[in-house]
Design a protein around this motif. Sequence first.
Motif, mmCIF file in Angstrom:
data_model
loop_
_atom_site.group_PDB
_atom_site.id
_atom_site.type_symbol
_atom_site.label_atom_id
_atom_site.label_comp_id
_atom_site.label_asym_id
_atom_site.label_seq_id
_atom_site.Cartn_x
_atom_site.Cartn_y
_atom_site.Cartn_z
ATOM 1 N N MET A 157 39.119 22.132 33.182
ATOM 2 C CA MET A 157 39.132 22.424 31.749
ATOM 3 C C MET A 157 38.561 23.800 31.423
ATOM 4 O O MET A 157 39.119 24.547 30.626
ATOM 5 C CB MET A 157 38.346 21.355 30.996
ATOM 6 C CG MET A 157 38.276 21.585 29.499
ATOM 7 S SD MET A 157 37.484 20.215 28.623
ATOM 8 C CE MET A 157 35.794 20.384 29.185
ATOM 9 N N TYR A 158 37.445 24.162 32.041
ATOM 10 C CA TYR A 158 36.792 25.413 31.667
ATOM 11 C C TYR A 158 37.541 26.630 32.195
ATOM 12 O O TYR A 158 37.530 27.693 31.566
ATOM 13 C CB TYR A 158 35.335 25.399 32.124
ATOM 14 C CG TYR A 158 34.565 24.271 31.488
ATOM 15 C CD1 TYR A 158 34.322 24.259 30.117
ATOM 16 C CD2 TYR A 158 34.135 23.181 32.243
ATOM 17 C CE1 TYR A 158 33.653 23.208 29.520
ATOM 18 C CE2 TYR A 158 33.460 22.124 31.648
ATOM 19 C CZ TYR A 158 33.229 22.139 30.284
ATOM 20 O OH TYR A 158 32.572 21.087 29.690
ATOM 21 N N ASP A 159 38.197 26.474 33.322
ATOM 22 C CA ASP A 159 39.078 27.532 33.808
ATOM 23 C C ASP A 159 40.218 27.739 32.814
ATOM 24 O O ASP A 159 40.583 28.885 32.498
ATOM 25 C CB ASP A 159 39.627 27.160 35.187
ATOM 26 C CG ASP A 159 40.558 28.215 35.767
ATOM 27 O OD1 ASP A 159 40.263 29.419 35.612
ATOM 28 O OD2 ASP A 159 41.575 27.836 36.373
ATOM 29 N N ALA A 160 40.766 26.633 32.301
ATOM 30 C CA ALA A 160 41.845 26.724 31.314
ATOM 31 C C ALA A 160 41.354 27.380 30.022
ATOM 32 O O ALA A 160 42.054 28.211 29.425
ATOM 33 C CB ALA A 160 42.416 25.337 31.026
ATOM 34 N N VAL A 205 31.728 39.051 20.379
ATOM 35 C CA VAL A 205 30.538 38.422 20.956
ATOM 36 C C VAL A 205 30.879 37.778 22.297
ATOM 37 O O VAL A 205 30.107 37.870 23.263
ATOM 38 C CB VAL A 205 29.958 37.381 19.974
ATOM 39 C CG1 VAL A 205 28.823 36.598 20.612
ATOM 40 C CG2 VAL A 205 29.473 38.071 18.707
ATOM 41 N N ILE A 206 32.035 37.139 22.369
ATOM 42 C CA ILE A 206 32.467 36.525 23.633
ATOM 43 C C ILE A 206 32.755 37.597 24.670
ATOM 44 O O ILE A 206 32.380 37.474 25.841
ATOM 45 C CB ILE A 206 33.701 35.634 23.388
ATOM 46 C CG1 ILE A 206 33.327 34.457 22.483
ATOM 47 C CG2 ILE A 206 34.270 35.126 24.719
ATOM 48 C CD1 ILE A 206 34.500 33.595 22.070
ATOM 49 N N ASP A 207 33.414 38.668 24.249
ATOM 50 C CA ASP A 207 33.691 39.772 25.181
ATOM 51 C C ASP A 207 32.395 40.347 25.760
ATOM 52 O O ASP A 207 32.345 40.750 26.918
ATOM 53 C CB ASP A 207 34.471 40.882 24.467
ATOM 54 C CG ASP A 207 35.898 40.484 24.135
ATOM 55 O OD1 ASP A 207 36.400 39.501 24.728
ATOM 56 O OD2 ASP A 207 36.511 41.150 23.274
ATOM 57 N N LYS A 208 31.357 40.367 24.959
ATOM 58 C CA LYS A 208 30.075 40.938 25.391
ATOM 59 C C LYS A 208 29.294 39.989 26.293
ATOM 60 O O LYS A 208 28.693 40.417 27.290
ATOM 61 C CB LYS A 208 29.238 41.285 24.154
ATOM 62 C CG LYS A 208 27.853 41.831 24.481
ATOM 63 C CD LYS A 208 27.071 42.123 23.216
ATOM 64 C CE LYS A 208 25.664 42.622 23.534
ATOM 65 N NZ LYS A 208 24.883 42.891 22.295
ATOM 66 N N ASN A 209 29.314 38.697 25.973
ATOM 67 C CA ASN A 209 28.402 37.752 26.615
ATOM 68 C C ASN A 209 29.044 36.856 27.675
ATOM 69 O O ASN A 209 28.343 36.080 28.332
ATOM 70 C CB ASN A 209 27.706 36.889 25.561
ATOM 71 C CG ASN A 209 26.810 37.715 24.661
ATOM 72 O OD1 ASN A 209 26.108 38.606 25.125
ATOM 73 N ND2 ASN A 209 26.844 37.437 23.369
ATOM 74 N N GLY A 210 30.346 36.950 27.852
ATOM 75 C CA GLY A 210 30.956 36.286 28.991
ATOM 76 C C GLY A 210 31.631 34.966 28.726
ATOM 77 O O GLY A 210 31.469 34.343 27.668
ATOM 78 N N LEU A 211 32.391 34.536 29.729
ATOM 79 C CA LEU A 211 33.208 33.328 29.644
ATOM 80 C C LEU A 211 32.411 32.101 30.075
ATOM 81 O O LEU A 211 31.206 32.176 30.316
ATOM 82 C CB LEU A 211 34.451 33.507 30.523
ATOM 83 C CG LEU A 211 35.345 34.718 30.205
ATOM 84 C CD1 LEU A 211 36.473 34.828 31.224
ATOM 85 C CD2 LEU A 211 35.907 34.629 28.785
ATOM 86 N N TYR A 212 33.095 30.968 30.199
ATOM 87 C CA TYR A 212 32.470 29.738 30.673
ATOM 88 C C TYR A 212 32.193 29.857 32.170
ATOM 89 O O TYR A 212 33.008 30.378 32.932
ATOM 90 C CB TYR A 212 33.364 28.536 30.386
ATOM 91 C CG TYR A 212 33.395 28.174 28.926
ATOM 92 C CD1 TYR A 212 32.642 27.116 28.432
ATOM 93 C CD2 TYR A 212 34.174 28.900 28.029
ATOM 94 C CE1 TYR A 212 32.659 26.788 27.089
ATOM 95 C CE2 TYR A 212 34.193 28.586 26.678
ATOM 96 C CZ TYR A 212 33.427 27.534 26.217
ATOM 97 O OH TYR A 212 33.450 27.233 24.875
ATOM 98 N N ASN A 213 31.043 29.361 32.581
ATOM 99 C CA ASN A 213 30.593 29.456 33.966
ATOM 100 C C ASN A 213 31.232 28.324 34.778
ATOM 101 O O ASN A 213 30.914 27.145 34.585
ATOM 102 C CB ASN A 213 29.064 29.346 34.008
ATOM 103 C CG ASN A 213 28.492 29.575 35.387
ATOM 104 O OD1 ASN A 213 29.181 29.419 36.392
ATOM 105 N ND2 ASN A 213 27.221 29.934 35.445
ATOM 106 N N LEU A 214 32.118 28.674 35.703
ATOM 107 C CA LEU A 214 32.853 27.673 36.466
ATOM 108 C C LEU A 214 32.023 27.030 37.573
ATOM 109 O O LEU A 214 32.499 26.112 38.246
ATOM 110 C CB LEU A 214 34.128 28.292 37.051
ATOM 111 C CG LEU A 214 35.112 28.878 36.040
ATOM 112 C CD1 LEU A 214 36.411 29.282 36.736
ATOM 113 C CD2 LEU A 214 35.409 27.909 34.899
ATOM 114 N N ASP A 215 30.780 27.471 37.747
ATOM 115 C CA ASP A 215 29.887 26.791 38.692
ATOM 116 C C ASP A 215 29.527 25.395 38.193
ATOM 117 O O ASP A 215 29.122 24.532 38.978
ATOM 118 C CB ASP A 215 28.600 27.594 38.901
ATOM 119 C CG ASP A 215 28.840 28.887 39.663
ATOM 120 O OD1 ASP A 215 29.858 28.967 40.382
ATOM 121 O OD2 ASP A 215 28.017 29.812 39.533
#
Length: 249
Positions: A67-70, A160-170
């Motif tokens: 899900m988070y990769d998607a 804000v998302i561009d600056k702080n990053g995506l969902y962590n797939l770990d």
Amino acid sequence: MIRITIITVCFNRKATIEKAIQSVLEQNYQNIEYIIIDGNSTDGTKEIIESYKDRIFKYISEPDKGMYDAINKGLQLATGDVIGLMHSDDEFYDKKAIQRIAARFAREPNIDGVYGDGVYVSNDEHESLIRDRIGGIFSLKKIRSGWLPLHPTVYLKKAVIDKNGLYNLDFKIASDTEFLLRYLYKYKIRMSYIDAYIVKMRMGGMSTSLKRAFEVLHEDYKIYKFHGLAAIAVVFLKKTIALRQYIVH
């Protein structure tokens, strides 16, 4: 006029995907960019989505890593000023939900994100109210006590998302917890609470089944430790232990 991107990710959700799509398309706010990321469903989900292709900004169906990769794929495709999620088991509470969100961003241009309230309904044709989830005014003290806003009600500026990053797939099943902690607690972004229902969530969906709740709490424990919030991690561990007696394997 603020452009709002809504992302739906799904895999084999034939029973609920159409209501989720219709809920987005029926919003009375006009400037919506709708993205659907499907994990190469095999149960008829793709056929339902494709029947709405003319009204969807971007649609991808391909295997993914969960899900988070998607969701990350959707975030990377998004071009709106503000981005939020509509899970494939959920619906907007009413047709004015996005209008309220856009109005808040317009009225408070310096905020980074908004969140609101949600309701949980039965997973049947009656959609009977089970309980609600009231967010209340934002504070870091509440986060240190284990509180986070209801994830499907959270809408953030793209910048804000561009600056702080995506969902962590770990983190495989509770990356939304890590995402919110990182944004709200670590980076202390500016949030505004909308005192209104935003979403209806079906009990028994991906995020509300009891077995999954157990799994999420277990990973939440790891996430809070990861962010140095050991005291809260202990609270989550106790909740996990308490849930064991209810789990049906």
